[in-house]
Design a protein around this motif. Structure first.
Motif, PDB file in Angstrom:
ATOM      1  N   ILE A  85      67.003  78.139  82.526  1.00 26.64           N
ATOM      2  CA  ILE A  85      67.136  78.573  81.131  1.00 26.64           C
ATOM      3  C   ILE A  85      65.927  78.114  80.325  1.00 26.64           C
ATOM      4  CG2 ILE A  85      68.466  78.259  79.005  1.00 26.64           C
ATOM      5  CD1 ILE A  85      70.973  78.162  80.668  1.00 26.64           C
ATOM      6  N   LEU A  86      65.488  76.885  80.550  1.00 23.07           N
ATOM      7  CA  LEU A  86      64.276  76.390  79.875  1.00 23.07           C
ATOM      8  C   LEU A  86      63.069  77.257  80.218  1.00 23.07           C
ATOM      9  CD1 LEU A  86      64.769  72.547  80.412  1.00 23.07           C
ATOM     10  CD2 LEU A  86      64.861  73.746  78.211  1.00 23.07           C
ATOM     11  N   ILE A  87      62.923  77.580  81.505  1.00 20.67           N
ATOM     12  CA  ILE A  87      61.797  78.408  81.937  1.00 20.67           C
ATOM     13  C   ILE A  87      61.907  79.802  81.349  1.00 20.67           C
ATOM     14  CG2 ILE A  87      60.734  79.506  83.951  1.00 20.67           C
ATOM     15  CD1 ILE A  87      61.524  77.015  85.559  1.00 20.67           C
ATOM     16  N   GLN A  88      63.111  80.359  81.358  1.00 20.78           N
ATOM     17  CA  GLN A  88      63.332  81.714  80.842  1.00 20.78           C
ATOM     18  C   GLN A  88      62.934  81.810  79.370  1.00 20.78           C
ATOM     19  OE1 GLN A  88      67.489  83.339  80.662  1.00 20.78           O
ATOM     20  NE2 GLN A  88      66.732  84.721  82.259  1.00 20.78           N
ATOM     21  N   ASN A  89      63.316  80.811  78.590  1.00 18.12           N
ATOM     22  CA  ASN A  89      62.950  80.822  77.172  1.00 18.12           C
ATOM     23  C   ASN A  89      61.461  80.557  76.963  1.00 18.12           C
ATOM     24  OD1 ASN A  89      65.459  81.445  75.997  1.00 18.12           O
ATOM     25  ND2 ASN A  89      66.157  79.342  76.224  1.00 18.12           N
ATOM     26  N   ALA A  90      60.903  79.671  77.780  1.00 17.47           N
ATOM     27  CA  ALA A  90      59.466  79.401  77.668  1.00 17.47           C
ATOM     28  C   ALA A  90      58.650  80.655  77.985  1.00 17.47           C
ATOM     29  CB  ALA A  90      59.076  78.259  78.600  1.00 17.47           C
ATOM     30  N   THR A 144      70.568  85.238  80.288  1.00 19.24           N
ATOM     31  CA  THR A 144      71.609  84.315  80.757  1.00 19.24           C
ATOM     32  C   THR A 144      72.872  84.448  79.915  1.00 19.24           C
ATOM     33  OG1 THR A 144      70.013  82.714  81.645  1.00 19.24           O
ATOM     34  CG2 THR A 144      72.207  81.888  81.084  1.00 19.24           C
ATOM     35  N   GLY A 145      72.698  84.690  78.611  1.00 20.22           N
ATOM     36  CA  GLY A 145      73.842  84.736  77.706  1.00 20.22           C
ATOM     37  C   GLY A 145      74.635  86.017  77.756  1.00 20.22           C
ATOM     38  N   ASN A 174      79.006  78.238  68.416  1.00 20.50           N
ATOM     39  CA  ASN A 174      80.046  79.250  68.578  1.00 20.50           C
ATOM     40  C   ASN A 174      80.060  79.756  70.015  1.00 20.50           C
ATOM     41  OD1 ASN A 174      80.845  79.081  65.966  1.00 20.50           O
ATOM     42  ND2 ASN A 174      79.842  80.952  65.272  1.00 20.50           N
ATOM     43  N   LEU A 175      81.224  79.742  70.638  1.00 18.63           N
ATOM     44  CA  LEU A 175      81.368  80.210  72.007  1.00 18.63           C
ATOM     45  C   LEU A 175      81.987  81.596  72.015  1.00 18.63           C
ATOM     46  CD1 LEU A 175      82.717  76.963  73.720  1.00 18.63           C
ATOM     47  CD2 LEU A 175      80.392  77.861  73.768  1.00 18.63           C
ATOM     48  N   PRO A 176      81.555  82.461  72.926  1.00 24.22           N
ATOM     49  CA  PRO A 176      82.159  83.790  73.024  1.00 24.22           C
ATOM     50  C   PRO A 176      83.652  83.695  73.329  1.00 24.22           C
ATOM     51  CG  PRO A 176      80.135  83.662  74.318  1.00 24.22           C
ATOM     52  CD  PRO A 176      80.464  82.262  73.893  1.00 24.22           C
ATOM     53  N   LYS A 177      84.384  84.728  72.954  1.00 24.12           N
ATOM     54  CA  LYS A 177      85.834  84.739  73.150  1.00 24.12           C
ATOM     55  C   LYS A 177      86.209  84.584  74.625  1.00 24.12           C
ATOM     56  CE  LYS A 177      88.034  87.832  70.827  1.00 24.12           C
ATOM     57  NZ  LYS A 177      88.570  89.153  70.410  1.00 24.12           N
ATOM     58  N   PHE A 178      85.400  85.182  75.521  1.00 23.87           N
ATOM     59  CA  PHE A 178      85.765  85.120  76.933  1.00 23.87           C
ATOM     60  C   PHE A 178      85.747  83.684  77.468  1.00 23.87           C
ATOM     61  CE2 PHE A 178      81.111  85.855  77.271  1.00 23.87           C
ATOM     62  CZ  PHE A 178      80.761  84.849  78.155  1.00 23.87           C
ATOM     63  N   VAL A 179      84.898  82.828  76.883  1.00 23.51           N
ATOM     64  CA  VAL A 179      84.878  81.427  77.319  1.00 23.51           C
ATOM     65  C   VAL A 179      86.190  80.737  76.948  1.00 23.51           C
ATOM     66  CG1 VAL A 179      83.718  79.203  77.060  1.00 23.51           C
ATOM     67  CG2 VAL A 179      82.372  81.296  77.171  1.00 23.51           C
ATOM     68  N   TRP A 180      86.700  81.024  75.760  1.00 29.32           N
ATOM     69  CA  TRP A 180      87.977  80.429  75.354  1.00 29.32           C
ATOM     70  C   TRP A 180      89.131  80.960  76.203  1.00 29.32           C
ATOM     71  CZ3 TRP A 180      87.644  76.154  73.032  1.00 29.32           C
ATOM     72  CH2 TRP A 180      86.658  75.909  72.068  1.00 29.32           C
ATOM     73  N   VAL A 210      75.508  74.672  77.954  1.00 30.72           N
ATOM     74  CA  VAL A 210      74.106  74.292  78.149  1.00 30.72           C
ATOM     75  C   VAL A 210      73.188  75.251  77.390  1.00 30.72           C
ATOM     76  CG1 VAL A 210      72.269  73.994  79.854  1.00 30.72           C
ATOM     77  CG2 VAL A 210      74.611  73.257  80.387  1.00 30.72           C
ATOM     78  N   ASN A 211      73.467  76.549  77.507  1.00 34.57           N
ATOM     79  CA  ASN A 211      72.640  77.565  76.852  1.00 34.57           C
ATOM     80  C   ASN A 211      72.645  77.384  75.333  1.00 34.57           C
ATOM     81  OD1 ASN A 211      70.924  79.783  76.767  1.00 34.57           O
ATOM     82  ND2 ASN A 211      72.597  81.274  76.780  1.00 34.57           N
ATOM     83  N   ALA A 212      73.818  77.083  74.764  1.00 36.00           N
ATOM     84  CA  ALA A 212      73.913  76.892  73.314  1.00 36.00           C
ATOM     85  C   ALA A 212      73.048  75.718  72.855  1.00 36.00           C
ATOM     86  CB  ALA A 212      75.368  76.657  72.913  1.00 36.00           C
ATOM     87  N   MET A 213      73.078  74.625  73.598  1.00 41.59           N
ATOM     88  CA  MET A 213      72.287  73.454  73.220  1.00 41.59           C
ATOM     89  C   MET A 213      70.787  73.713  73.355  1.00 41.59           C
ATOM     90  SD  MET A 213      74.540  70.215  74.627  1.00 41.59           S
ATOM     91  CE  MET A 213      74.753  70.855  76.294  1.00 41.59           C
ATOM     92  N   ILE A 214      70.385  74.370  74.460  1.00 45.75           N
ATOM     93  CA  ILE A 214      68.966  74.657  74.673  1.00 45.75           C
ATOM     94  C   ILE A 214      68.447  75.628  73.615  1.00 45.75           C
ATOM     95  CG2 ILE A 214      67.326  75.775  76.240  1.00 45.75           C
ATOM     96  CD1 ILE A 214      68.909  74.596  78.572  1.00 45.75           C
ATOM     97  N   LEU A 215      69.232  76.662  73.304  1.00 45.48           N
ATOM     98  CA  LEU A 215      68.810  77.630  72.292  1.00 45.48           C
ATOM     99  C   LEU A 215      68.660  76.974  70.927  1.00 45.48           C
ATOM    100  CD1 LEU A 215      70.913  80.773  73.274  1.00 45.48           C
ATOM    101  CD2 LEU A 215      68.427  80.588  73.240  1.00 45.48           C
ATOM    102  N   SER A 216      69.584  76.073  70.601  1.00 44.94           N
ATOM    103  CA  SER A 216      69.497  75.367  69.325  1.00 44.94           C
ATOM    104  C   SER A 216      68.206  74.565  69.244  1.00 44.94           C
ATOM    105  CB  SER A 216      70.701  74.434  69.163  1.00 44.94           C
ATOM    106  OG  SER A 216      70.614  73.699  67.965  1.00 44.94           O
TER     107      SER A 216
END
Length: 409
Positions: free
Chosen positions: A106-111, A136-137, A255-261, A396-402
């Motif tokens: 995810i780090l590489i993908q965003n970089a 990824t999201g 905020n997490l997508p509904k499917f995660v909940w 993980v994705n939410a924290m990295i994106l933030s």
């Protein structure tokens, strides 16, 4: 002119797409050799036909989206209802290691996205939209972050671009997973497993291969089906409630997508019923509903693929997405496969990583099913990928994106 299909006709169209995909894979050797999932094969043909009709006659098609979303929620709920804590413990160190491997990607993908956006003269935030937000999201994360980028950071068209990029990822995640894994497996000298009639049957005691053998006959009853549907209903209701609570009280970046909940609701319900009430779960029924929903979701997603919108993607964005696809293939081949052990399970995990690294967890599961249907079971991959791709990685994705957004702004 737009032709709108209600839920009934959308369901009929999706089943026809699946039958077409099954027929194509059985008849076209290329599709079999590269392990292209049946919903992807049939769905792409349907999307091309709809594109041709649009170009020739100006007709567009609208298939009922809520039905597609419902099957997506059912699929992710089935992952949660299959997640016995004892199975999660069985994942052990490989599960943790795979989370680390995916997090680094995810780090590489965003970089890569941010770097290419800057090099091509675009807003660096567009690099995140063509990075882990949409790839990824997936569509859910794109829908959550798009309005934030538009309102708070002035990125015009972020939501539309996000949906287009997520659709690109959904398609190519399903196209590259099979070939990547096939190449790795061929290096090992592993031969396809001969299919026999016995392979298509399953005894009542063999219930721990959820999603792994989609073609097997599952011995379920009407009572077990109804009780399982009740568990699905309870888990999805929990997801609906938590989605409202999430939007109201959680910070926007978390905020997490509904499917995660819904998935989390399934995990809670299953383990309360098994650990507290000592209830025997109907894994076979969960498996049937989960696999059917997976196939129908993918078919409907590709029916809703408007290729004429993808052709409108700006040249620089297309370049970024093409590079992201190549990076995903290289990472799955030289990092995911190597770190996870260089064995058959690692190859199947690489196919799964391609699926949700570019597309979505349903694509990852479909990729792995296409491989294991040919080369045999991989319990390790089917234990790890659904939980990591559908649950852990969203946190993980939410924290990295933030972190990326705060750094860029």
């Amino acid at each position: 002119m737009e032709w709108e299909f209600n839920g009934y006709y959308t369901l009929i169209a999706a089943t026809l797409v699946l039958l077409l995909g099954k027929w194509l894979v059985s008849k076209v050797r290329f599709l079999r050799d590269f392990n292209i999932p049946e919903p992807v094969a049939g769905g792409l043909i349907a999307a091309i036909i709809l594109f041709a009709l649009h170009q020739m006659y100006g007709v567009s098609f609208k298939f009922e989206k809520p039905l597609q979303d419902a099957f997506m929620l059912i699929f992710f709920t089935s992952i949660g209802l299959s997640a016995d804590f004892s199975r999660l413990r069985a994942g052990g160190f490989p599960l943790v290691l795979f989370v680390v491997v995916v997090s680094v990607f995810i780090l590489i993908q965003n970089a890569v996205g941010v770097g290419l956006a800057g090099a091509l003269g675009l807003d660096p935030l567009l690099g995140l939209i063509t990075g882990s937000i949409t790839l990824t999201g997936g569509h859910g994360t794109a829908g959550a972050w798009g309005p934030i980028f538009e309102k708070e950071y002035g990125v015009v068209g972020a939501t539309g671009l996000g949906m287009a990029a997520a659709t690109f990822g959904l398609v190519f995640g399903g196209l590259i997973g099979g070939p990547v894994a096939r190449r790795l497996i061929n290096r090992q000298g592993r031969k396809p497993v001969a299919q026999t009639n016995a392979d298509n049957e399953v005894s009542d005691s063999n219930t721990n291969d959820v999603f792994e053998n989609a073609g097997r006959t599952r011995l379920i009853t009407a009572d077990s089906a109804i009780e399982t549907l009740a568990m699905f209903a309870a888990s999805i209701a929990f997801g609906q409630i938590m989605d409202v609570v999430d939007a109201e009280y959680f910070p926007s970046w978390l905020n997490l997508p509904k499917f995660v909940w819904c998935l989390f609701g399934g995990v809670i319900l299953r383990n309360i019923l098994t650990l507290v009430f000592k209830m025997n779960m109907f894994d076979r029924a969960i498996d049937v509903f989960g696999n059917a929903s997976l196939s129908l979701f993918l078919a409907m997603a590709l029916l809703n693929l408007k290729l004429w919108e993808l052709t409108g993607l700006a040249g620089p964005v297309t370049i970024i997405l093409a590079v992201q696809t190549i990076v995903m293939m290289l990472y799955a081949t030289f990092v995911t496969y190597v770190v996870m052990g260089r064995d058959y399970d690692a190859a199947v995990l690489s196919a799964g990583h391609c699926g949700f690294g570019l597309g979505a967890t349903p694509t990852a599961v479909a990729n792995m099913q296409s491989i294991t249907n040919t080369f045999g079971s991989s319990h390790k991959a089917f234990l790890i990928v659904p939980m990591v791709g559908a649950f852990f990685i969203d946190f993980v994705n939410a924290m990295i994106l933030s972190g990326f957004v705060n750094f860029l702004k």
